[in-house]
Design an enzyme around this catalytic site. Structure first.
Site: not given
Length: 306
Positions: A62, A65, A190, A242, A260
């Site tokens: 992530s 992103k 992605y 998050y 992760v």
């Protein structure tokens, strides 16, 4: 002196590794060494210092992103992007579909949860999955100053095989008119951007690029406008870990983005990029040893911005 500080922080971080575990829902990530832990610090003078298991490679997951969002901001502009996705923190897990379905209009709460990141990719002006991925990969190479960054194809394939939840998010977004395009094509980009592989020093330079207002301190190249670098840091501060973002802000206190794979990229405006790589995760999917390392460095080096 910095090497001593970093080594001491890694020692502190190692004390909690036994309480974490590697990600297993992506089979290739389950092969990571849970005892590995590394940290790197990149000042705005371009000097990089690191400690711990610095040869450890992690996939950015992530953290990618930030690169795709930064690229979209540069191409589309903030007004166009934030008319399609929110900028609010989420108390839900990163792959939650519940809030997306319950709230109208059905737009992701922010660009750093999975639904938001998938939507951001759909807004890039590329129809082909490979073109889209190449643009994000090139952005990450420019942010890190490392032209050798590559996709770990085994991890990408593993993600593609096990990502029914992300497919659900993509198809739901399209079903309510929140996203246009070929869902599988967008998702392929992605999965592959998440599987870009790097070492902790790369993450520290990426953080320093944002800390220096969008200019890579190693190469001197401007990657993002100063305004867009500020937007990225702001979203990292409020949404970067998050549903653990609030706790991280209290404990560490500077903008960061986790993945992760075990990486966390931190950015202290006007000071440095600070990063960790430790595959053992806490219950929220963030590096358990990495957070402890960053907490220690925040105190020792007075890195808090809050």
């Amino acid at each position: 002196m910095m090497e001593i500080i970093l080594n001491e922080a890694v020692d502190v971080g190692r004390s909690v590794l036994k309480d974490g575990s590697v990600a297993t829902y992506i089979p290739e990530l389950a092969k990571a060494d849970p005892s590995a832990l590394a940290v790197a610090y990149c000042g705005l003078d371009g000097r990089v210092c690191s400690a711990g298991d610095t040869g450890t490679k992690v996939t950015v997951q992530s953290i990618s992103k930030i690169a795709s969002l930064g690229l979209a901001l540069e191409i589309r502009g903030e007004e166009a992007l934030f008319s399609r996705v929110g900028a609010e923190p989420s108390a839900d897990p990163f792959n939650s579909i519940m809030r997306l379905e319950m709230r109208a209009p059905h737009r992701p709460q922010n660009p750093l949860i999975n639904s938001g990141a998938i939507l951001i990719l759909s807004l890039l002006p590329f129809n082909d999955s490979s073109e889209r991925l190449d643009a994000v990969l090139e952005t990450m190479r420019r942010m890190s100053g490392n032209e050798g960054l590559r996709v770990n194809e085994a991890v990408a394939a593993s993600e593609k095989e096990t990502s029914d939840r992300n497919r659900s998010l993509g198809y739901f977004l399209r079903s309510v008119g929140a996203m246009e395009g070929d869902v599988e094509n967008i998702l392929d980009s992605y999965f592959r951007q998440c599987a870009i592989e790097c070492v902790v020093e790369d993450l520290a330079v990426m953080g320093a690029t944002l800390a220096d207002g969008g200019v890579n301190p190693l190469t001197g190249r401007r990657i993002f406008t100063e305004r867009n670098a500020l937007i990225l840091r702001a979203l990292m501060m409020t949404c970067g870990l998050y549903d653990g973002s609030g706790d991280f802000a209290v404990r560490v206190g500077f903008p960061s983005k986790s993945g992760v794979g075990g990486g966390i990229m931190g950015s202290v405006a006007g000071r440095a990029g600070v990063a960790v790589a430790g595959p053992a995760l806490d219950e929220r999917g963030n590096s358990i040893g990495g957070i402890r390392v960053l907490e220690e460095l925040s105190k020792t080096l007075s890195l808090r911005v809050l």
